[in-house]
Design an enzyme around this catalytic site. Structure first.
Site, PDB file in Angstrom:
ATOM      1  N   ASP A  69      38.252  36.455  45.335  1.00  0.00           N
ATOM      2  CA  ASP A  69      38.115  37.868  45.009  1.00  0.00           C
ATOM      3  C   ASP A  69      39.129  38.133  43.900  1.00  0.00           C
ATOM      4  O   ASP A  69      40.337  38.051  44.123  1.00  0.00           O
ATOM      5  CB  ASP A  69      38.404  38.735  46.231  1.00  0.00           C
ATOM      6  CG  ASP A  69      38.210  40.218  45.950  1.00  0.00           C
ATOM      7  OD1 ASP A  69      38.295  41.034  46.892  1.00  0.00           O
ATOM      8  OD2 ASP A  69      37.985  40.596  44.779  1.00  0.00           O
ATOM      9  N   LYS A 116      39.833  47.921  37.656  1.00  0.00           N
ATOM     10  CA  LYS A 116      41.244  48.168  37.350  1.00  0.00           C
ATOM     11  C   LYS A 116      41.611  47.729  35.938  1.00  0.00           C
ATOM     12  O   LYS A 116      42.262  48.462  35.211  1.00  0.00           O
ATOM     13  CB  LYS A 116      42.162  47.420  38.340  1.00  0.00           C
ATOM     14  CG  LYS A 116      42.246  48.080  39.706  1.00  0.00           C
ATOM     15  CD  LYS A 116      41.078  47.702  40.575  1.00  0.00           C
ATOM     16  CE  LYS A 116      41.255  48.185  42.000  1.00  0.00           C
ATOM     17  NZ  LYS A 116      40.036  47.955  42.795  1.00  0.00           N
ATOM     18  N   TRP A 120      42.169  43.340  52.221  1.00  0.00           N
ATOM     19  CA  TRP A 120      41.456  44.583  51.920  1.00  0.00           C
ATOM     20  C   TRP A 120      40.502  44.823  53.079  1.00  0.00           C
ATOM     21  O   TRP A 120      39.730  43.930  53.453  1.00  0.00           O
ATOM     22  CB  TRP A 120      40.708  44.388  50.601  1.00  0.00           C
ATOM     23  CG  TRP A 120      39.962  45.580  50.118  1.00  0.00           C
ATOM     24  CD1 TRP A 120      40.412  46.875  50.057  1.00  0.00           C
ATOM     25  CD2 TRP A 120      38.632  45.596  49.593  1.00  0.00           C
ATOM     26  NE1 TRP A 120      39.436  47.680  49.525  1.00  0.00           N
ATOM     27  CE2 TRP A 120      38.329  46.929  49.230  1.00  0.00           C
ATOM     28  CE3 TRP A 120      37.654  44.620  49.385  1.00  0.00           C
ATOM     29  CZ2 TRP A 120      37.119  47.306  48.666  1.00  0.00           C
ATOM     30  CZ3 TRP A 120      36.445  45.003  48.830  1.00  0.00           C
ATOM     31  CH2 TRP A 120      36.185  46.332  48.483  1.00  0.00           C
TER      32      TRP A 120
END
Lengths: 376, 402
Positions: free
Chosen positions: A186, A222, A104
């Site tokens: 993460d 999410k 990312w």
């Protein structure tokens, strides 16, 4: 943009979220007072429990801490700021931070802005074989200076969708333990990747069981669909309660100068949901709905490409997991997709699986087929 | 095996939190918590504004999604925030020569600004704060990589503004340094400059070519009039001083835990504003990606819906009036107690906080003998005073000061 879409291509507010919001709106005993600096206690405890598991030895031994944060990004930032101040000495900005190649893109900025001066990449994606470059990854870990920090994607690696298998995670953990490398997980897709919270947390929990001290930045954007409420949590696992307490007291100081205290709305929704058995079950169901749709799109896309006889192999589409897939399309083919077929993917060939619907599957498959056959 | 964290020191306990913790443990039924930095109604309860409830009902009735906000926040909110601060007739506002980004309430907005100045204001690393200032200002700027200096502000002898001291110190600040000013309701003293004094300050900072950073956390909450409370900010801009500004909706809309705030940069022109905006976004993204929606949306609906905006103005005036009334009652009760001291500063000061002038020993006695809790510097939160306990408070203060 990394957000879930329904089969109609629409954003989806989880039914359980709507229900809980309604409950909150109707509760006149609630107000808008400040949360504590570290966040809503019921949120923090439940959020960490979700990551580590109900039967986590670390929780039983009271050696975990939690910091409610502004999304996964906020959790990463607080963790990074803490590490820069207190890890591997005091204010040691020279500690190497390793980020997967690719990752990312915001990971790099988070650690740069937190003050780290030596940010490196570790091998991850093998473009030739379209999978994990495990040997490259392990080699990088062997060569990394002791005490280096490694940013690990807990599941549904962004952007490749390629995760280590449990066996591969074991190998990774062994090297990290031997070389005193710090694991900073993460976890932005727990539940959303496989449909199972426990399965998606396997790596984090394995590292805990191996006795690591670690950080895990969690996002509920999410898996709760709470993108704009900025609901995240930094889970800290330490050797014992005393260490964790001191760590949290210093994280509190960092939070105080960054946002003082976190926003309450999203945390309340999550806490209410996670602490009610019935709502928790409903939530897991909603999460599975999202995960299953993505899994379906993956298998449907792959089968179409294979039926069309599209050159190359397409098993990576179903072997990869989560929101994203590294299709393997090269930049020229990507350009074709965008310009000629109006299908938007990243130059890396990354596609957001959430953008696929039963209505556009045929078109997307045919377009990929054209791109691969027409453009080399 | 040992921990990575063995050498990590225990962070010092938050002084204000300590006051609240001690208050909670106290079993005296007459106890008062005057450390609280949040508004309380005349029953000592948190107050959710009616306009906020109405805005929330409007939000609930629409079926809105939860998609990410842009990095700079909710556009309707940031535009309305700029207009609230600058005034709808402001040339800077109308010409678009400003950028406003949504921030995490006052703290987050201050921090974005501090980081922005650290990165782009190369003329100086020094931020000049009034003496005293909000306790969190110092660590915010320090963590952003700037250095802290001070200018005289509060005169403990008179419990009011040391104007000549301030002007003297400010006149010696090196050119192109950063100076922070509290727009209204100075925290912690409650001492604000009068308009004539603001005019002199503006002329001086302009002469010294200082970058002015306004912290406006109490617009509307100080005098009850949003325009009056923003007067200094607007005056400075009219004088050609391109200020930077942080705003909070924690107090004036009671949105504390929803973290609604904004950071504004007044620029030379709209084109510069666009460039500044792009850099602010680059700062925000690695901090928390994009801001939380709930509080900003409530504030935006209130500011942009005429009936709700009207209602808000009435409610914020109501809160300000109650505070002003408690100040008045405290002074009159002190007189009734027979106190011979001059307590005029209590009504001269403005906003949530009041620097009583009490000394640490007196504060300690108030806590030990009367279960009245405040910070050691003698600061009280007038929001914690009610018509039910103001008499008790006056009695106690008189006992420790006579």
């Amino acid at each position: 943009v990394a957000a879930y879409r329904t089969d109609e291509g629409q954003p989806w507010v989880l039914p359980v979220v709507k229900k809980v919001e309604h409950m909150i709106a109707g509760d006149n005993s609630l107000n808008h007072e400040y949360l504590p600096i570290l966040g809503l206690p019921e949120f923090r405890a439940n959020a960490s429990r979700i990551a580590l598991g109900d039967d986590s030895p670390a929780i039983k031994e009271n050696r975990i801490g939690s910091v409610q944060s502004l999304g996964g990004t906020g959790a990463l930032r607080i963790g990074a700021e803490f590490l820069r101040r207190w890890y591997n000495g005091n204010n040691n900005t020279a500690t190497p931070v390793y980020i997967s190649a690719p990752s990312w893109e915001n990971h790099n900025s988070v650690f740069v802005d937190a003050g780290f001066k030596d940010i490196r990449t570790y091998h991850y994606w093998d473009a030739a074989k379209r999978g994990l470059d495990l040997q490259g990854l392990l080699d990088d870990m062997e060569k990394a200076p002791e005490f280096s920090i490694f940013i690990l994607h807990a599941c549904a690696h962004n952007p490749t969708g390629t995760d280590p298998t449990p066996d591969q995670w074991k190998q990774i953990a062994a090297v990290m333990k031997r070389r005193f490398l710090f694991p900073f997980f993460d976890s932005a897709y727990q539940g959303f990747a496989s449909g199972s919270l426990d399965k998606d947390a396997w790596a984090v929990r394995y590292f805990v069981s191996e006795g690591f001290e670690l950080f895990c930045a969690q996002s509920f954007s999410k898996n709760f669909g709470l993108y704009n409420e900025r609901v995240g949590n930094l889970t800290v696992v330490g050797k014992d309660a005393d260490n964790v307490q001191r760590v949290l007291s210093q994280m509190e100081k960092i939070v105080r100068t960054t946002w003082s205290n976190p926003p309450s709305q999203g945390a309340r929704i999550v806490a209410t949901t996670l602490s009610s058995p019935q709502l928790f079950a409903e939530w897991k169901d909603n999460v599975k709905t999202m995960a299953d749709r993505v899994l379906l799109m993956r298998s449907e896309l792959r089968s179409r490409l294979e039926s069309l006889g599209t050159p190359g192999t397409w098993n990576h589409i179903t072997e990869q997991i989560g929101m994203f897939s590294f299709t393997g399309l090269n930049p020229k083919q990507v350009e074709y997709m965008i310009k000629e077929k109006h299908i938007y993917l990243m130059a890396s060939g990354r596609i957001n699986m959430c953008g696929l619907t039963t209505k556009n599957l045929d078109y997307v498959a045919k377009s990929i087929h054209e791109a691969v056959t027409k453009i080399q | 095996s040992s921990s990575w964290w063995s050498h990590v020191e225990m962070g010092p306990p938050d002084p204000i939190l300590g006051v609240t913790e001690a208050f909670k443990r106290d079993t005296n039924s007459k106890k008062m918590n005057l450390g609280v930095g949040a508004y309380r109604d005349d029953n000592g309860k948190p107050y959710v504004l009616n306009c906020v409830r109405k805005a929330e009902a409007m939000i609930a009735s629409k079926k809105m999604d939860k998609e990410y906000l842009p990095i700079g926040g909710l556009a309707d909110f940031t535009r309305a925030s700029a207009e609230l601060a600058l005034g709808e007739n402001s040339e800077a506002f109308k010409s678009g020569r400003y950028v406003t980004v949504q921030g995490i309430s006052g703290t987050g907005s201050l921090r974005i600004g501090a980081n922005f100045l650290q990165r782009f204001f190369k003329s100086s690393r020094d931020v000049y704060l009034p003496k005293p200032s909000w306790g969190n200002h110092t660590p915010i700027f320090r963590d952003a990589g700037l250095q802290l200096q001070a200018y005289r502000y509060y005169d403990p002898k008179t419990c009011s503004l040391d104007f000549s001291g301030a002007m003297d110190d400010i006149s010696k600040i090196p050119e192109k340094s950063i100076i922070l000013l509290h727009a209204c309701a100075h925290n912690p003293t409650g001492v604000d400059p009068r308009q004539e004094q603001w005019k002199e300050l503006a002329a001086l900072v302009k002469k010294r070519n200082l970058l002015v950073y306004f912290d406006m956390a109490y617009q509307g909450f100080a005098s009850g009039d949003i325009n009056r409370d923003a007067w200094a900010v607007r005056y400075f801009i009219e004088q050609g001083i391109n200020v930077v500004l942080s705003q909070s909706y924690a107090k004036n809309m009671g949105l504390y835990g929803e973290r609604a705030g904004a950071f504004t940069v007044i620029c030379s022109d709209a084109e510069e504003a666009k460039r500044v905006e792009s850099q602010l976004k680059i700062l925000i993204r690695p901090m928390y990606s994009n801001p939380p929606l709930n509080g900003a949306r409530i504030a935006s609906i209130i500011l942009n819906t005429p009936e709700l905006r009207k209602e808000w103005l009435v409610e914020v005036k109501g809160m300000a009036d109650r505070i002003i009334s408690m100040r008045t009652q405290l002074v009159s009760n002190l007189k009734k107690e027979g106190s011979s001291h001059n307590w005029q500063h209590i009504t001269d000061q403005i906003g949530m906080f009041c620097f009583t002038g009490l000394k640490p020993e007196q504060v300690e006695r108030l806590t030990k003998e009367f279960s009245i809790y405040m910070t050691k510097d003698g600061r009280i939160s007038v929001a914690g005073v009610t018509s039910g306990n103001v008499g008790y408070l006056a009695h106690a203060i008189h006992q420790v000061t006579k």
